[in-house]
Scaffold this active site. Sequence first.
Site, PDB file in Angstrom:
ATOM      1  N   GLU A 189       0.799  -1.226   0.000  1.00 17.74           N
ATOM      2  CA  GLU A 189       0.000   0.000   0.000  1.00 17.74           C
ATOM      3  C   GLU A 189       0.836   1.284   0.000  1.00 17.74           C
ATOM      4  O   GLU A 189       0.675   2.140   0.875  1.00 17.74           O
ATOM      5  CB  GLU A 189      -0.981  -0.021   1.181  1.00 17.74           C
ATOM      6  CG  GLU A 189      -1.921  -1.219   1.147  1.00 17.74           C
ATOM      7  CD  GLU A 189      -2.844  -1.317   2.356  1.00 17.74           C
ATOM      8  OE1 GLU A 189      -2.801  -0.427   3.233  1.00 17.74           O
ATOM      9  OE2 GLU A 189      -3.604  -2.292   2.437  1.00 17.74           O
ATOM     10  N   ASN A 220       1.968  -4.642  -3.349  1.00 14.34           N
ATOM     11  CA  ASN A 220       0.581  -5.043  -3.120  1.00 14.34           C
ATOM     12  C   ASN A 220      -0.230  -3.811  -2.731  1.00 14.34           C
ATOM     13  O   ASN A 220       0.206  -3.015  -1.897  1.00 14.34           O
ATOM     14  CB  ASN A 220       0.565  -6.084  -1.985  1.00 14.34           C
ATOM     15  CG  ASN A 220      -0.781  -6.724  -1.763  1.00 14.34           C
ATOM     16  OD1 ASN A 220      -1.389  -7.241  -2.694  1.00 14.34           O
ATOM     17  ND2 ASN A 220      -1.237  -6.722  -0.514  1.00 14.34           N
ATOM     18  N   HIS A 227     -10.527  -5.948  -2.298  1.00 14.34           N
ATOM     19  CA  HIS A 227     -11.554  -5.818  -1.262  1.00 14.34           C
ATOM     20  C   HIS A 227     -12.721  -5.047  -1.889  1.00 14.34           C
ATOM     21  O   HIS A 227     -12.710  -3.817  -1.934  1.00 14.34           O
ATOM     22  CB  HIS A 227     -11.012  -5.070  -0.041  1.00 14.34           C
ATOM     23  CG  HIS A 227      -9.922  -5.791   0.674  1.00 14.34           C
ATOM     24  ND1 HIS A 227     -10.134  -6.981   1.343  1.00 14.34           N
ATOM     25  CD2 HIS A 227      -8.605  -5.511   0.823  1.00 14.34           C
ATOM     26  CE1 HIS A 227      -8.998  -7.390   1.884  1.00 14.34           C
ATOM     27  NE2 HIS A 227      -8.054  -6.521   1.578  1.00 14.34           N
ATOM     28  N   GLU A 278      -6.165 -10.563  -1.840  1.00 13.56           N
ATOM     29  CA  GLU A 278      -6.926 -10.415  -0.591  1.00 13.56           C
ATOM     30  C   GLU A 278      -8.424 -10.340  -0.881  1.00 13.56           C
ATOM     31  O   GLU A 278      -9.145  -9.493  -0.346  1.00 13.56           O
ATOM     32  CB  GLU A 278      -6.474  -9.153   0.163  1.00 13.56           C
ATOM     33  CG  GLU A 278      -4.989  -9.104   0.467  1.00 13.56           C
ATOM     34  CD  GLU A 278      -4.570  -7.880   1.284  1.00 13.56           C
ATOM     35  OE1 GLU A 278      -5.445  -7.244   1.899  1.00 13.56           O
ATOM     36  OE2 GLU A 278      -3.362  -7.574   1.308  1.00 13.56           O
ATOM     37  N   ASP A 329     -12.224 -10.351  -1.001  1.00 12.02           N
ATOM     38  CA  ASP A 329     -13.512 -10.493  -0.330  1.00 12.02           C
ATOM     39  C   ASP A 329     -14.466  -9.491  -0.953  1.00 12.02           C
ATOM     40  O   ASP A 329     -14.044  -8.514  -1.585  1.00 12.02           O
ATOM     41  CB  ASP A 329     -13.425 -10.334   1.196  1.00 12.02           C
ATOM     42  CG  ASP A 329     -12.741  -9.055   1.648  1.00 12.02           C
ATOM     43  OD1 ASP A 329     -12.821  -8.028   0.931  1.00 12.02           O
ATOM     44  OD2 ASP A 329     -12.129  -9.049   2.730  1.00 12.02           O
TER      45      ASP A 329
END
Length: 350
Positions: A165, A206, A242, A270, A272
Amino acid sequence: MQYSLLTALIALAPAVLALPATPVADASLPGSTANVAGLDAVAKQAGKLYLGTATDNNELTNTQYTAILNAPQMFGQITAENSMKWDATEPQQGVFTFTQGDQIANLATSQGKLLRGHNCVWHQQLPNWVTAGNFNAQQLTAIVQNHCSTVVSHYKGRVWDVVNEPLNDDGSFRQDVFFNTLGSGYIATALRAAKAADPNAKVYINDFNIEGTGAKATAMKNLVKTLKSQGVPIDGIGLQSHFIVGEVPTTLVQNMQEFTALGVEVAITELDIRMTLPETAALLQQQKNDFQTVISACRQVQGCVGVTLWDFTDKFSFVPSTFPGQGAATPWDQNLVKKPAFDGVVAGFQ
C-alpha cells in the site's frame, strides 16, 4: 444392563464433545450447490497455480475451521494475515521473533501448500521504535534493508508482498515514516534487499483500488516502469480486491493485461466482497455473480497466477470491525457453511 449402558455413554461423552460440530446452514437463505473436489483443484484445472486463503494463528485452534483449511484440494496456498508483519517479526530493533510466522509457514509446508509472505514494509502495524525513532535517511535505509533481508531470508523460496500500500487513491505516494524520510526510494531499497536475501523469491508490490483502470492503477503502472528502468527487481503486482457487492470494477481484464504487458505477473491477493447487512437472498446472488466476475477475469489473463481469499469464512473476516454495518464478505458463512459465493468461485474458473 442399564447401568452398564449409562456408564458406557458417560465414558464416551468426552470423545463425542471433542468432535467438530456439523456446520448448519441458515435455512432462510440460499446456499451452495456446487459439487467439486475443492477450490484449488478447480483453479489448477483452469491453469492457475493456486486458489488460497489468508489465515491467522488464533484461528488454528478451531477444529471446524481447520478441517476446511486442511481439506485436500480446497486451498493450495496460505497467506499469514498478521504474523509476518513488522510488529510481529521485529518488535524491538534488531530483535526478531518468528514463532507465530513459523506456525503458519510450517502448516503450509506440512500440507504441501504455497506460502505468501505478507509483508515487509507497510505504514500500519509498525512498532513504535520505527515510527517514533526519528531516524535520519541513512539510518532508516539500513533499518529497511536489515528488516527485509532478515525476514525474507528466514522464509526462503516464497512469494513476498515486499511493499504494501505505497499509494494514495489519487496516485500520489502515501505519507508515512518511510516516504517522509526517504522519498519513494524506500520502495526500491526494500525490493532490492528482499531479492538480494533470496534471489529465488518473487517480490511484489501489493495495493488496493488498483484492480480496475483509474488514477491509482495508472500510478502503479508508472511505478513499475520506473523501477524496471532503474534495474530494480519487481516480479509482480498484488491486486488486493476488497470489493463491495454490486460494485466490482468492469475493467478488471483490461487492467490486468496492462500490468502484465509491463513484464510483471499479477495475483488477486486479498479477495472479499462485502455487503451492507443483513444478508438477503438477492445480495447473496449478486455476491455470487461478483465472485464469478473476479475469478473469471483472472482466468482470462494468463499472467494472473492465482487468487487468495482474505480468509474464507465470515467467522474470521476483518470486514465487520473495519467497515461497521458491513460484512458477509467471504464464500463461507459465520457457521462455516458454503454460500452461493462458493459456487461463484467455481463458475469463474470454468
